[in-house]
Design an enzyme around this catalytic site. Structure first.
Site, mmCIF file in Angstrom:
data_model
loop_
_atom_site.group_PDB
_atom_site.id
_atom_site.type_symbol
_atom_site.label_atom_id
_atom_site.label_comp_id
_atom_site.label_asym_id
_atom_site.label_seq_id
_atom_site.Cartn_x
_atom_site.Cartn_y
_atom_site.Cartn_z
ATOM 1 N N ASP A 1 -9.992 -5.604 -3.973
ATOM 2 C CA ASP A 1 -9.411 -4.474 -3.244
ATOM 3 C C ASP A 1 -10.237 -3.200 -3.446
ATOM 4 O O ASP A 1 -10.465 -2.765 -4.573
ATOM 5 C CB ASP A 1 -7.976 -4.250 -3.748
ATOM 6 C CG ASP A 1 -7.159 -3.356 -2.834
ATOM 7 O OD1 ASP A 1 -7.758 -2.564 -2.087
ATOM 8 O OD2 ASP A 1 -5.921 -3.469 -2.873
ATOM 9 N N SER B 1 0.828 -1.194 0.000
ATOM 10 C CA SER B 1 0.000 0.000 0.000
ATOM 11 C C SER B 1 0.877 1.264 0.000
ATOM 12 O O SER B 1 1.683 1.457 -0.906
ATOM 13 C CB SER B 1 -0.948 -0.053 1.207
ATOM 14 O OG SER B 1 -1.996 0.854 1.053
ATOM 15 N N HIS C 1 -7.396 -5.928 0.247
ATOM 16 C CA HIS C 1 -6.218 -5.064 0.319
ATOM 17 C C HIS C 1 -5.060 -5.661 1.131
ATOM 18 O O HIS C 1 -3.972 -5.106 1.142
ATOM 19 C CB HIS C 1 -6.620 -3.703 0.901
ATOM 20 C CG HIS C 1 -5.597 -2.631 0.704
ATOM 21 N ND1 HIS C 1 -5.178 -2.212 -0.543
ATOM 22 C CD2 HIS C 1 -4.880 -1.886 1.593
ATOM 23 C CE1 HIS C 1 -4.267 -1.259 -0.411
ATOM 24 N NE2 HIS C 1 -4.069 -1.049 0.879
#
Length: 245
Positions: free
Chosen positions: A199, A74, A227
């Site tokens: 996601d 991320s 995610h």
């Protein structure tokens, strides 16, 4: 000498998130594996003010050996790409997990809606804990084991100091504003990635856009993951990463 594998966590998190796959990664990778806290998170109390990607990434780059493999999840993926572009001698390869060179939605790019990031920023001031919990819930969305994933994440994160406020709001600014598409397109090192098809933060449609920017880019998609694929779909994740390492 084998290169070092360095793990960079995402927004609101700390190095604790990697504990779920650390033993397996140490087994898969022939060199050493190290987890770093981003500036202002966990045990890393060095925090640039004002908080920005350049200064925070520079501080991280100083902790790296030459030719490291950077695995960024991320927000950690943005740090990995930025370091690869600006201090290429430090990086041999970038592995992105549920990460993209540009997180914000725009006319030509699928991403997080700006009102979602703005709401997070606003709530951060008044309800820090709650905001991070909401963020955790979004990360696990769509995964069959969402409730267990969140519980596990929280337990791991709580073993380290809470993030500094400036690192949290600065991190959201980076997610909202920093556009590394040009750096991604012309990255001097190979970039590989693992995505979750469900996601909510890195829409699956962004993957084709990334492919169009960089013809050398290779990736795998885990169908039922969201995610945090390394938590919800550990086995599939490790098998994808094995070939990339």
């Amino acid at each position: 000498m084998q290169n070092e594998l360095v793990l960079l966590h995402g927004w609101g998190m700390n190095q604790g998130v990697w504990q779920v796959i650390l033993p397996e990664l140490e087994f898969l990778h022939s060199g050493t594996v190290r987890c770093l806290d981003l500036p202002g998170y966990g045990n890393n109390h060095q925090c640039p003010l004002p908080y920005n990607l350049h200064d925070a990434a520079k501080q991280l780059s100083e902790q790296l050996q030459a030719n490291s493999t950077l695995m960024g999840w991320s927000l950690g993926g943005l740090f990995a790409m930025y370091i690869a572009k600006h201090w290429p001698e430090k990086v041999a390869k970038v592995l992105l997990i549920a990460s993209t060179p540009f997180f914000a939605e725009s006319d030509d790019w699928p991403g997080i809606k700006s009102n979602v990031l703005a709401a997070f920023k606003e709530q951060l001031v008044t309800h820090r804990e709650k905001t991070i919990e909401r963020f955790l819930a979004i990360q696990a969305m769509g995964s069959d084991s969402a409730r267990d994933d969140i519980k596990q994440l929280k337990k791991l994160l709580n073993e380290y100091p809470a993030p500094q406020g400036s690192a949290l709001s600065g991190g959201l600014d980076i997610l909202q504003r920093d556009d590394l598409r040009e750096a991604f397109a012309n990255c001097p090192v190979p970039i590989r990635a693992v995505f979750g098809r469900l996601d909510a933060l890195v829409p699956y449609r962004a993957v084709a856009k990334m492919q169009a920017l960089n013809s050398d880019f290779e990736y795998e998609v885990i169908d039922k993951a969201s995610h945090a694929p390394f938590i919800s779909h550990k086995r599939e994740f490790l098998s994808a990463i094995k070939s990339m390492l």
